[in-house]
Design a protein around this motif. Structure first.
Motif, short mmCIF file in Angstrom:
data_model
loop_
_atom_site.label_atom_id
_atom_site.label_comp_id
_atom_site.label_asym_id
_atom_site.label_seq_id
_atom_site.Cartn_x
_atom_site.Cartn_y
_atom_site.Cartn_z
N TYR A 11 -3.51 71.22 32.84
CA TYR A 11 -4.03 70.08 33.51
C TYR A 11 -5.18 69.18 32.44
O TYR A 11 -5.47 68.23 33.63
CB TYR A 11 -4.24 71.11 34.98
CG TYR A 11 -3.59 71.68 35.83
CD1 TYR A 11 -2.48 70.94 35.73
CD2 TYR A 11 -3.93 72.71 36.39
CE1 TYR A 11 -1.70 71.69 36.56
CE2 TYR A 11 -2.93 72.87 37.73
CZ TYR A 11 -1.93 72.31 37.80
OH TYR A 11 -0.98 73.29 38.52
N ILE A 14 -3.83 66.83 31.45
CA ILE A 14 -3.06 65.51 31.71
C ILE A 14 -3.59 64.95 32.45
O ILE A 14 -4.34 63.77 32.48
CB ILE A 14 -2.05 65.99 33.37
CG1 ILE A 14 -0.88 66.93 32.31
CG2 ILE A 14 -2.15 65.24 34.41
CD1 ILE A 14 -0.29 67.88 33.96
N LEU A 18 -6.22 60.53 33.18
CA LEU A 18 -6.97 60.07 34.36
C LEU A 18 -8.07 59.72 34.02
O LEU A 18 -8.87 59.55 33.77
CB LEU A 18 -6.87 60.86 35.60
CG LEU A 18 -5.46 62.33 35.43
CD1 LEU A 18 -5.25 63.17 36.53
CD2 LEU A 18 -4.03 61.41 36.16
N HIS A 44 -2.83 62.83 44.90
CA HIS A 44 -2.51 62.98 43.81
C HIS A 44 -2.66 64.30 43.04
O HIS A 44 -1.57 64.80 42.40
CB HIS A 44 -3.52 62.50 42.91
CG HIS A 44 -3.02 60.55 43.15
ND1 HIS A 44 -2.63 59.78 42.54
CD2 HIS A 44 -4.50 60.03 43.71
CE1 HIS A 44 -3.08 58.70 43.76
NE2 HIS A 44 -3.69 58.25 44.39
N ILE A 47 -6.97 65.65 40.60
CA ILE A 47 -8.02 63.84 40.84
C ILE A 47 -9.56 64.31 39.78
O ILE A 47 -9.47 65.48 39.86
CB ILE A 47 -8.34 63.24 41.95
CG1 ILE A 47 -9.46 64.40 42.23
CG2 ILE A 47 -7.27 62.83 42.41
CD1 ILE A 47 -9.90 64.03 43.96
N SER A 96 1.85 61.76 42.90
CA SER A 96 1.24 62.99 41.80
C SER A 96 1.11 63.12 40.74
O SER A 96 2.31 62.34 39.97
CB SER A 96 2.70 64.13 42.32
OG SER A 96 2.18 65.45 41.50
N ASN A 97 0.15 63.21 39.89
CA ASN A 97 0.17 63.67 39.17
C ASN A 97 0.76 64.64 37.60
O ASN A 97 0.14 63.98 36.84
CB ASN A 97 -1.63 63.29 38.53
CG ASN A 97 -1.96 61.97 38.61
OD1 ASN A 97 -1.60 61.26 38.88
ND2 ASN A 97 -3.45 62.56 39.34
N ARG A 100 5.02 63.09 38.03
CA ARG A 100 4.91 62.33 36.94
C ARG A 100 5.38 62.09 36.00
O ARG A 100 5.17 63.64 35.08
CB ARG A 100 3.97 61.05 37.10
CG ARG A 100 3.77 60.08 38.32
CD ARG A 100 3.02 58.54 38.35
NE ARG A 100 1.99 59.37 38.43
CZ ARG A 100 0.99 58.41 38.85
NH1 ARG A 100 0.93 57.24 38.03
NH2 ARG A 100 -0.58 58.75 39.09
#
Length: 100
Positions: A11, A14, A18, A44, A47, A96-97, A100
């Motif tokens: 996470y 990812i 962002l 999402h 975040i 959704s992050n 994708r």
């Protein structure tokens, strides 16, 4: 809902790309801010939130309060930016992050 170290690492990777979707300033946690954080987490799942408050203890308290109220997991905090995760009830692959 505790995340494993492997999940947190994934996470964070990812989350690096962002941009913050919610910004908290001098007014702190208002109902509007909490509503927006809830909506963003549902859409999402992962975040970033920018907390533009100079006092470190106040920032830490706000981050803990957001985690508690929104029932989400704090993945990482760096300076004034916190990364939050909460699994969506019905994940939307377009928003959704994580999907994708």
């Amino acid at each position: 809902m505790s995340l494993t170290n492997a999940q947190k690492k994934q996470y964070r990777l990812i989350g690096h790309a962002l941009n913050p979707v919610v910004m908290i300033a001098g007014n702190g946690l208002t109902e509007t801010v909490l509503t927006e954080v809830d909506r963003a987490l549902e859409d999402h799942e992962l975040i970033k939130v920018r907390i533009s408050i100079a006092d470190r203890e106040v920032r830490t308290a706000l981050i803990e309060e957001i985690s508690k109220i929104m029932k989400c997991e704090t993945v990482q905090t760096i300076g004034k930016v916190a990364l939050f995760y909460r699994a969506a009830l019905e994940p939307n692959p377009k928003l959704s992050n994580l999907l994708r």
